[in-house]
Design a protein around this motif. Structure first.
Motif, PDB file in Angstrom:
ATOM      1  N   THR A 190       0.831  -1.213   0.000  1.00  0.00           N
ATOM      2  CA  THR A 190       0.000   0.000   0.000  1.00  0.00           C
ATOM      3  C   THR A 190       0.863   1.260   0.000  1.00  0.00           C
ATOM      4  OG1 THR A 190      -1.676  -1.177   1.254  1.00  0.00           O
ATOM      5  CG2 THR A 190      -1.803   1.238   1.302  1.00  0.00           C
ATOM      6  N   THR A 191       0.460   2.243  -0.808  1.00  0.00           N
ATOM      7  CA  THR A 191       1.083   3.568  -0.784  1.00  0.00           C
ATOM      8  C   THR A 191       0.003   4.574  -0.373  1.00  0.00           C
ATOM      9  OG1 THR A 191       2.413   2.901  -2.698  1.00  0.00           O
ATOM     10  CG2 THR A 191       2.427   5.236  -2.121  1.00  0.00           C
ATOM     11  N   PRO A 192       0.226   5.322   0.694  1.00  0.00           N
ATOM     12  CA  PRO A 192      -0.811   6.272   1.100  1.00  0.00           C
ATOM     13  C   PRO A 192      -1.086   7.308   0.006  1.00  0.00           C
ATOM     14  CG  PRO A 192       1.100   6.354   2.592  1.00  0.00           C
ATOM     15  CD  PRO A 192       1.422   5.371   1.534  1.00  0.00           C
ATOM     16  N   VAL A 193      -2.333   7.731  -0.093  1.00  0.00           N
ATOM     17  CA  VAL A 193      -2.738   8.665  -1.160  1.00  0.00           C
ATOM     18  C   VAL A 193      -2.652  10.100  -0.646  1.00  0.00           C
ATOM     19  CG1 VAL A 193      -4.714   9.379  -2.594  1.00  0.00           C
ATOM     20  CG2 VAL A 193      -4.271   6.941  -2.195  1.00  0.00           C
ATOM     21  N   GLY A 194      -2.005  10.971  -1.431  1.00  0.00           N
ATOM     22  CA  GLY A 194      -2.004  12.409  -1.145  1.00  0.00           C
ATOM     23  C   GLY A 194      -1.155  12.812   0.049  1.00  0.00           C
ATOM     24  N   GLY A 195      -0.233  11.973   0.482  1.00  0.00           N
ATOM     25  CA  GLY A 195       0.638  12.313   1.610  1.00  0.00           C
ATOM     26  C   GLY A 195       1.301  11.053   2.098  1.00  0.00           C
ATOM     27  N   GLY A 196       1.986  11.126   3.244  1.00  0.00           N
ATOM     28  CA  GLY A 196       2.621   9.930   3.806  1.00  0.00           C
ATOM     29  C   GLY A 196       3.867   9.533   3.029  1.00  0.00           C
ATOM     30  N   PHE A 197       4.291   8.303   3.255  1.00  0.00           N
ATOM     31  CA  PHE A 197       5.570   7.877   2.660  1.00  0.00           C
ATOM     32  C   PHE A 197       5.442   7.605   1.161  1.00  0.00           C
ATOM     33  CE2 PHE A 197       3.531   4.062   4.409  1.00  0.00           C
ATOM     34  CZ  PHE A 197       3.651   3.135   3.384  1.00  0.00           C
ATOM     35  N   SER A 198       6.591   7.682   0.466  1.00  0.00           N
ATOM     36  CA  SER A 198       6.612   7.450  -0.988  1.00  0.00           C
ATOM     37  C   SER A 198       6.481   5.959  -1.275  1.00  0.00           C
ATOM     38  CB  SER A 198       7.929   7.931  -1.591  1.00  0.00           C
ATOM     39  OG  SER A 198       8.111   9.279  -1.285  1.00  0.00           O
ATOM     40  N   SER A 199       6.109   5.659  -2.507  1.00  0.00           N
ATOM     41  CA  SER A 199       5.862   4.258  -2.888  1.00  0.00           C
ATOM     42  C   SER A 199       7.095   3.379  -2.690  1.00  0.00           C
ATOM     43  CB  SER A 199       5.427   4.200  -4.354  1.00  0.00           C
ATOM     44  OG  SER A 199       5.481   2.863  -4.801  1.00  0.00           O
ATOM     45  N   ILE A 200       6.886   2.291  -1.952  1.00  0.00           N
ATOM     46  CA  ILE A 200       7.950   1.301  -1.742  1.00  0.00           C
ATOM     47  C   ILE A 200       8.204   0.557  -3.059  1.00  0.00           C
ATOM     48  CG2 ILE A 200       8.531  -0.816  -0.472  1.00  0.00           C
ATOM     49  CD1 ILE A 200       8.222   1.890   1.183  1.00  0.00           C
ATOM     50  N   ASN A 201       7.128   0.372  -3.814  1.00  0.00           N
ATOM     51  CA  ASN A 201       7.232  -0.362  -5.089  1.00  0.00           C
ATOM     52  C   ASN A 201       8.146   0.383  -6.058  1.00  0.00           C
ATOM     53  OD1 ASN A 201       5.129  -2.084  -4.026  1.00  0.00           O
ATOM     54  ND2 ASN A 201       3.790  -0.321  -4.380  1.00  0.00           N
ATOM     55  N   VAL A 202       7.894   1.695  -6.160  1.00  0.00           N
ATOM     56  CA  VAL A 202       8.717   2.521  -7.051  1.00  0.00           C
ATOM     57  C   VAL A 202      10.155   2.559  -6.524  1.00  0.00           C
ATOM     58  CG1 VAL A 202       9.046   4.881  -7.919  1.00  0.00           C
ATOM     59  CG2 VAL A 202       6.745   3.905  -7.808  1.00  0.00           C
ATOM     60  N   ALA A 203      10.303   2.678  -5.197  1.00  0.00           N
ATOM     61  CA  ALA A 203      11.648   2.774  -4.618  1.00  0.00           C
ATOM     62  C   ALA A 203      12.469   1.513  -4.925  1.00  0.00           C
ATOM     63  CB  ALA A 203      11.550   2.973  -3.107  1.00  0.00           C
ATOM     64  N   LEU A 204      11.838   0.339  -4.829  1.00  0.00           N
ATOM     65  CA  LEU A 204      12.578  -0.903  -5.109  1.00  0.00           C
ATOM     66  C   LEU A 204      12.980  -0.978  -6.582  1.00  0.00           C
ATOM     67  CD1 LEU A 204      10.539  -3.511  -3.012  1.00  0.00           C
ATOM     68  CD2 LEU A 204      12.914  -2.827  -2.616  1.00  0.00           C
ATOM     69  N   ARG A 205      12.050  -0.554  -7.464  1.00  0.00           N
ATOM     70  CA  ARG A 205      12.363  -0.591  -8.904  1.00  0.00           C
ATOM     71  C   ARG A 205      13.533   0.339  -9.210  1.00  0.00           C
ATOM     72  NH1 ARG A 205       5.987   0.172 -10.377  1.00  0.00           N
ATOM     73  NH2 ARG A 205       5.318  -1.847  -9.587  1.00  0.00           N
ATOM     74  N   GLN A 206      13.526   1.508  -8.554  1.00  0.00           N
ATOM     75  CA  GLN A 206      14.603   2.468  -8.826  1.00  0.00           C
ATOM     76  C   GLN A 206      15.912   2.003  -8.194  1.00  0.00           C
ATOM     77  OE1 GLN A 206      12.734   6.127  -7.554  1.00  0.00           O
ATOM     78  NE2 GLN A 206      11.783   6.462  -9.547  1.00  0.00           N
ATOM     79  N   LYS A 207      15.836   1.505  -6.973  1.00  0.00           N
ATOM     80  CA  LYS A 207      17.055   1.083  -6.263  1.00  0.00           C
ATOM     81  C   LYS A 207      17.819   0.019  -7.064  1.00  0.00           C
ATOM     82  CE  LYS A 207      19.921  -0.098  -3.013  1.00  0.00           C
ATOM     83  NZ  LYS A 207      21.104   0.709  -2.872  1.00  0.00           N
ATOM     84  N   PHE A 208      17.089  -0.946  -7.630  1.00  0.00           N
ATOM     85  CA  PHE A 208      17.763  -2.044  -8.339  1.00  0.00           C
ATOM     86  C   PHE A 208      17.781  -1.847  -9.853  1.00  0.00           C
ATOM     87  CE2 PHE A 208      16.652  -3.899  -4.248  1.00  0.00           C
ATOM     88  CZ  PHE A 208      17.908  -4.344  -3.858  1.00  0.00           C
ATOM     89  N   GLU A 209      17.435  -0.619 -10.276  1.00  0.00           N
ATOM     90  CA  GLU A 209      17.382  -0.310 -11.720  1.00  0.00           C
ATOM     91  C   GLU A 209      16.630  -1.383 -12.503  1.00  0.00           C
ATOM     92  OE1 GLU A 209      21.395   1.842 -12.826  1.00  0.00           O
ATOM     93  OE2 GLU A 209      19.722   2.130 -14.211  1.00  0.00           O
ATOM     94  N   LEU A 210      15.440  -1.711 -12.000  1.00  0.00           N
ATOM     95  CA  LEU A 210      14.592  -2.702 -12.680  1.00  0.00           C
ATOM     96  C   LEU A 210      13.843  -1.931 -13.757  1.00  0.00           C
ATOM     97  CD1 LEU A 210      13.323  -4.463  -9.447  1.00  0.00           C
ATOM     98  CD2 LEU A 210      15.269  -5.111 -10.885  1.00  0.00           C
TER      99      LEU A 210
END
Ligand code: NAI
Length: 347
Positions: free
Chosen positions: A71-91
């Motif tokens: 889950t990614t909170p809508v309109g605030g809260g922490f940034s997407s973990i899904n996006v962060a993992l894709r970016q971290k590992f250059e997927l």
């Protein structure tokens, strides 16, 4: 030897569909060593970090992840973990096959489309700020490097898998510089693959064209946000979000996950359809060279859908997530009783 896999069950329906998928994977007889971790709000509660460093270290070690939705909170809260993992590992390549399973009544039979979504940039760069109160800027980043890389991925896949046609999807009539650059990169790469028909469609027209006639497309390549939206649209062709798998692929690592999210509306009720994550796991099995196991599961899955007795609620059945998994495992067991011992073929 057991395959070491990083397992991220996620939250919402994630743990339910992951449990079902892992049980089915283990029933193939292939040996797995799961390194299982929480991420997102659950991890923050326990460890004070949204992506604990152990998760990163595990993926660096195993190179392969199987992931439930987070889950990614809508309109605030922490940034997407899904996006962060894709970016971290250059997927960088998000590979999303849109295919009907046989025996499921859907809006369109025999759809066979592949969406290739650039996974690391565009409006997902996370660069947003409030310039002055009431005025916000979100930056869309498009680079020559990432656009060329995703175009090449799509064309290489097409060449190696007998696909005939690729459309680049864009909005370069309005975003002349950013989508213009994306298109230029696609055109340059397309010239190296003369056997593959190359076309370009504007994204809004593409939505209409898809709904009118999805068969006119073969493969679609696009930047991140358009890929996100068009994937959900295409999911409706093949039975909904419960059916569409994906692979996030990079040079060194790969993470396999369903296209759908954490579905809070049905979480914890044992009603989610695990097929999308299971089909993602089939992509994973092929990635790690377990073709026979992938075929075994695919055949069992098709049988469960053919019999129509243990279907989940999203397609009109009454079975729960775990009963659906039981049915797939029973079909696998029945198959292994009739299978000649040395059978081995590619899924
Ligand atoms: P969603 O995909 O979670 O749900 C949309 C609709 O599809 C809901 O009605 C849901 O019940 C249904 N659905 C989804 N998966 C299903 C399944 N396996 N079986 C049966 N029905 C299913 O999208 P939504 O509601 O927009 O997002 C919920 C949360 O998930 C948000 O926090 C979002 O950020 C996150 N999300 C996470 C993703 C990931 O981890 N890769 C991807 C997409 C969304």
């Amino acid at each position: 030897m057991a395959h070491k896999i990083t397992l991220i069950p996620g939250d919402g329906i994630g743990p339910e569909v992951t449990r079902a998928t892992v049980r089915i994977l283990e029933a193939t007889g292939v040996k797995f060593e799961w390194e299982s971790f929480a991420v997102g709000a659950d991890a923050y509660e326990k460890f004070g970090e949204y992506i604990p460093k152990e998760v990163i270290e595990s993926i660096e070690r195993t190179h392969v992840g199987l992931k439930g939705p987070v889950t990614t909170p809508v309109g605030g809260g922490f940034s997407s973990i899904n996006v962060a993992l894709r970016q971290k590992f250059e997927l960088y390549a998000n590979f999303r096959p849109i295919r009907n399973l046989p025996h499921i009544p859907t809006r369109y039979p025999d759809v066979d489309l592949i969406i290739v979504r650039e996974n690391t940039e565009s409006l997902y760069s996370g660069l947003e700020h409030e310039v002055v109160p009431g005025v916000v800027e979100s930056l869309k980043i498009i680079t020559e490097k990432a656009s060329t890389r995703i175009a090449r991925f799509a064309f290489e896949y097409a060449r190696n898998n007998q696909r005939k046609k690729i459309h680049a999807i864009h909005k370069a009539n309005i975003m002349k510089l950013s989508d213009g650059l994306f298109l230029r990169c696609c055109r340059t790469v397309a010239k190296e693959y003369p056997e593959i028909v190359y076309g370009e469609h504007i994204v809004d027209n593409t939505c209409m064209q898809l709904v009118m006639n999805p068969y006119q497309y073969d493969m679609l390549v696009m930047e991140n946000l358009y890929g996100d939206i068009i994937s959900d649209l295409c999911a409706a062709f093949v039975g909904g979000l419960g059916f569409v798998p994906s692979a996030n692929l990079g040079e060194k690592c790969a993470i396999f996950e369903a296209v759908h999210g954490s579905a809070p509306d049905i979480a914890g009720k044992n009603v989610a359809n695990p097929t999308a994550l299971l089909r993602s796991a089939l992509l994973m099995l092929r990635h790690i060279g377990e073709f026979d196991a992938a075929l075994q599961i695919r055949n069992a899955l098709e049988k469960v859908y053919r019999h129509r007795e243990k279907l989940t609620r999203d397609i009109g059945g009454q079975a729960g997530t775990s009963q659906f998994a039981d049915a797939v495992i029973e079909e696998m067991e029945a198959q292994s009783e009739v299978r000649p011992p040395a059978q081995s073929s590619r899924a």
